[in-house]
Scaffold this active site. Structure first.
Site, PDB file in Angstrom:
ATOM      1  N   CYS A  64      -3.348  -7.517   1.011  1.00 55.36           N
ATOM      2  CA  CYS A  64      -3.221  -6.402   0.039  1.00 55.36           C
ATOM      3  C   CYS A  64      -2.486  -6.866  -1.221  1.00 55.36           C
ATOM      4  O   CYS A  64      -1.691  -6.109  -1.793  1.00 55.36           O
ATOM      5  CB  CYS A  64      -2.527  -5.194   0.647  1.00 55.36           C
ATOM      6  SG  CYS A  64      -3.374  -4.551   2.086  1.00 55.36           S
ATOM      7  N   GLN A 113       9.427  -5.380   2.396  1.00 59.47           N
ATOM      8  CA  GLN A 113       9.631  -6.670   3.071  1.00 59.47           C
ATOM      9  C   GLN A 113      11.077  -7.146   2.971  1.00 59.47           C
ATOM     10  O   GLN A 113      11.377  -8.273   3.347  1.00 59.47           O
ATOM     11  CB  GLN A 113       8.695  -7.730   2.466  1.00 59.47           C
ATOM     12  CG  GLN A 113       7.223  -7.429   2.639  1.00 59.47           C
ATOM     13  CD  GLN A 113       6.752  -7.491   4.093  1.00 59.47           C
ATOM     14  OE1 GLN A 113       7.477  -7.937   4.987  1.00 59.47           O
ATOM     15  NE2 GLN A 113       5.545  -7.010   4.331  1.00 59.47           N
ATOM     16  N   LYS A 167       7.974  -1.816   9.625  1.00 56.65           N
ATOM     17  CA  LYS A 167       8.274  -3.227   9.345  1.00 56.65           C
ATOM     18  C   LYS A 167       9.717  -3.564   9.734  1.00 56.65           C
ATOM     19  O   LYS A 167      10.151  -4.701   9.605  1.00 56.65           O
ATOM     20  CB  LYS A 167       8.044  -3.529   7.859  1.00 56.65           C
ATOM     21  CG  LYS A 167       6.572  -3.409   7.457  1.00 56.65           C
ATOM     22  CD  LYS A 167       6.364  -3.822   6.060  1.00 56.65           C
ATOM     23  CE  LYS A 167       5.051  -3.348   5.479  1.00 56.65           C
ATOM     24  NZ  LYS A 167       3.861  -3.932   6.105  1.00 56.65           N
ATOM     25  N   ASP A 182      10.119  -1.785  -4.449  1.00 51.14           N
ATOM     26  CA  ASP A 182       9.352  -1.817  -3.217  1.00 51.14           C
ATOM     27  C   ASP A 182      10.119  -2.717  -2.247  1.00 51.14           C
ATOM     28  O   ASP A 182      10.072  -3.941  -2.359  1.00 51.14           O
ATOM     29  CB  ASP A 182       7.950  -2.368  -3.512  1.00 51.14           C
ATOM     30  CG  ASP A 182       7.151  -2.633  -2.244  1.00 51.14           C
ATOM     31  OD1 ASP A 182       7.729  -2.581  -1.147  1.00 51.14           O
ATOM     32  OD2 ASP A 182       5.944  -2.922  -2.367  1.00 51.14           O
ATOM     33  N   HIS A 204       2.341  -5.985  -4.073  1.00 44.83           N
ATOM     34  CA  HIS A 204       1.396  -5.443  -3.090  1.00 44.83           C
ATOM     35  C   HIS A 204       0.575  -4.342  -3.783  1.00 44.83           C
ATOM     36  O   HIS A 204       1.059  -3.714  -4.730  1.00 44.83           O
ATOM     37  CB  HIS A 204       2.226  -4.841  -1.947  1.00 44.83           C
ATOM     38  CG  HIS A 204       1.431  -4.336  -0.785  1.00 44.83           C
ATOM     39  ND1 HIS A 204       0.841  -3.098  -0.762  1.00 44.83           N
ATOM     40  CD2 HIS A 204       1.155  -4.903   0.423  1.00 44.83           C
ATOM     41  CE1 HIS A 204       0.240  -2.915   0.398  1.00 44.83           C
ATOM     42  NE2 HIS A 204       0.414  -4.003   1.145  1.00 44.83           N
TER      43      HIS A 204
HETATM   44  N1  C6P Z   1       2.329  -4.892   3.864  1.00 37.73           N
HETATM   45  C1  C6P Z   1       1.452  -6.745   5.160  1.00 37.73           C
HETATM   46  O1  C6P Z   1       0.833  -7.212   6.107  1.00 37.73           O
HETATM   47  P1  C6P Z   1       2.919   0.700   4.161  1.00 37.73           P
HETATM   48  O2  C6P Z   1       1.512   0.328   4.555  1.00 37.73           O
HETATM   49  O3  C6P Z   1       2.956   1.907   3.252  1.00 37.73           O
HETATM   50  O4  C6P Z   1       3.848   0.820   5.312  1.00 37.73           O
HETATM   51  O5  C6P Z   1       3.484  -0.545   3.325  1.00 37.73           O
HETATM   52  C2  C6P Z   1       2.796  -1.006   2.197  1.00 37.73           C
HETATM   53  C3  C6P Z   1       3.464  -2.210   1.632  1.00 37.73           C
HETATM   54  C4  C6P Z   1       4.108  -2.120   0.413  1.00 37.73           C
HETATM   55  N2  C6P Z   1       4.770  -3.153  -0.121  1.00 37.73           N
HETATM   56  C5  C6P Z   1       4.833  -4.334   0.506  1.00 37.73           C
HETATM   57  C6  C6P Z   1       5.615  -5.447  -0.128  1.00 37.73           C
HETATM   58  C7  C6P Z   1       4.204  -4.504   1.734  1.00 37.73           C
HETATM   59  O6  C6P Z   1       4.292  -5.676   2.347  1.00 37.73           O
HETATM   60  C8  C6P Z   1       3.482  -3.429   2.303  1.00 37.73           C
HETATM   61  C9  C6P Z   1       2.724  -3.595   3.579  1.00 37.73           C
HETATM   62  C10 C6P Z   1       1.649  -5.245   5.096  1.00 37.73           C
HETATM   63  O7  C6P Z   1       1.939  -7.444   4.278  1.00 37.73           O
HETATM   64  C11 C6P Z   1       0.366  -4.511   5.301  1.00 37.73           C
HETATM   65  S1  C6P Z   1      -0.769  -4.738   3.983  1.00 37.73           S
END
Ligand code: C6P
Length: 414
Positions: free
Chosen positions: A372, A211, A234, A208, A131
């Site tokens: 993203c 997910q 999430k 990270d 991401h």
């Molecule tokens: N992915 C998706 O629709 P934040 O925005 O900081 O809570 O998370 C960012 C982020 C980082 N790593 C991974 C693997 C992610 O999936 C995400 C967020 C969302 O897939 C929004 S782009």
């Protein structure tokens, strides 16, 4: 505070759905089919009530007041930290830093750890499926230090090339930063093995986990990572709250990231001393209500059972994969043997945004776009995909709804 949900032996998804008030909504005249949990999962009433209950009865600033409300707020905030510690099996609550989300957590590591440690020519290793949150902070760090970002390739299934990874770990590798689960492809990475190779070489490891945490048991000690980042929204919690787990010895060695209140022990113009862990990395008033909500979300996940959630979601994944794969002209993007609970796909001659709009008109919420993860899109030669992602509250009937609606949309748009 809100009650913990009832636990039953069978996975009763219709019962679970009753815990989520928003799932009773109709959208565009149809019952909502929410298939966008990878972007933001919905919140059970226990989370909503915990946040409201905090705001109604206990709200005050934390770690600052002698008065009763401040003490109550502090106790709730720190109790949430302890729940997070238990949830990821960290050794100590000092290793749990509250942040805004995964993005902020990774930026914190890049700036507080990376900037102090890296020199010109050092290397940071990530994979092609990351991401943007696990790419851009490292690119910024490279610009600041002269370090080099190296990218481990993936194959056409969306699987990270383990041999290439092992070969790319070199004498100058200082940081390995990998997703546990890809948000664009669903690939689950064999992190234990990958991180072990890095650890043997004394390389700092960053995960990270955005997910991963809602779908599988995470144990930071078993994983052996130095840092682990995830977001509350999430995992059925509120937005604006997330977690950075950091191994205590590394956190101790890091300079503060942001300066301000809370992160200090004493301030004078002749010098400032910094607070103990984890407060040294929590400058300013934190998201107290968010932390309370995150604690309630963890209670909810634990009451349902993360292993049972994972099994249920794998059934949804298998059903969605089989049904969608049978549609002529539809290509699944991301076909790794180990996948988490989402399907990304492209349909010949139809833009994902058009497909997403037609699905929305039937009350079905999916995400369309690059998610993203633009390098992933570039690799597969598509500008965007349609992504359906599943949470603990999705049913087999909803997967059937998706399948039928995709077929109808294709007939309409062709
Ligand atoms: N992915 C998706 O629709 P934040 O925005 O900081 O809570 O998370 C960012 C982020 C980082 N790593 C991974 C693997 C992610 O999936 C995400 C967020 C969302 O897939 C929004 S782009």
């Amino acid at each position: 505070m809100a009650a913990v949900p009832r636990v039953t032996d069978a996975y009763d998804v219709m019962r679970i759905r009753e815990d989520f008030p928003i799932l009773a909504r109709r959208v565009n005249g149809r019952p909502l089919v929410y298939l966008d949990s990878a972007a933001s999962a919905q919140q059970p009433a226990t989370v909503i009530d915990a946040v409201a209950g905090y705001s109604r009865e206990h709200h005050a600033n934390v770690h600052r007041g002698i008065h009763t409300l401040s003490q109550e707020a502090t106790a709730l905030y720190e109790a949430a930290r302890e729940r997070v510690r238990r949830f990821v099996n960290a050794r100590s609550a000092s290793e749990i830093v509250f942040v805004r989300g995964t993005t902020e957590a990774i930026n914190l590591v890049a700036q507080a750890h990376g900037r102090a440690q890296l020199e010109q020519g050092d290397e940071i290793l990530i994979s092609w499926l990351e991401h943007h949150s696990n790419i851009v902070p490292w690119q910024l760090l490279c610009e600041q230090t002269g370090a080099i970002l190296r990218v481990v390739p993936i194959d056409r299934r969306g699987v990270v090339d383990n041999d290439a990874y092992a070969g790319m770990l070199g004498p100058r590798t200082r940081i390995v930063a990998l997703a546990q689960v890809s948000n664009a492809l669903g690939t689950v990475l064999p992190l234990r093995e990958l991180l072990e190779l890095a650890r043997r070489r004394g390389i700092t490891t960053v995960v990270d986990g955005a997910q991963a945490v809602p779908h599988q048991r995470v144990d930071v000690q078993q994983l052996g990572c130095d840092f682990y980042a995830f977001s509350g929204h999430k995992m059925y919690g509120p937005t604006g709250i997330g977690v950075l787990y950091g191994r205590e010895s590394i956190l101790e060695s890091m300079p503060p990231w942001q300066g301000g209140g809370e992160m200090i022990l004493s301030v004078s113009f002749s010098g400032t001393t910094y607070n103990h862990l984890p407060h040294r990395f929590e400058a300013g008033t934190p998201n107290i209500a968010g932390a309370v909500g995150l604690g309630a979300a963890i209670d909810y996940i634990e009451a349902v059972g993360i292993d049972r959630i994972g099994r249920h979601e794998q059934e949804l994944l298998a059903s969605a994969t089989a049904q969608l794969a049978s549609i002529p002209g539809l290509t699944l993007i991301g076909t790794a043997p180990q996948k988490s609970s989402l399907v990304s796909f492209a349909v010949d001659g139809i833009h994902p945004h058009d497909l997403g709009t037609v699905l929305d008109s039937e009350g079905i919420a999916v995400r369309t776009g690059h998610h993203c993860a633009m390098p992933v899109m570039e690799f597969f030669g598509v500008p965007a995909t349609t992504r359906a992602s599943f949470g603990l509250y999705n049913s087999r009937a909803e997967i059937d709804e998706l399948y039928g609606a995709v077929l109808r949309a294709i007939r309409m748009l062709r």
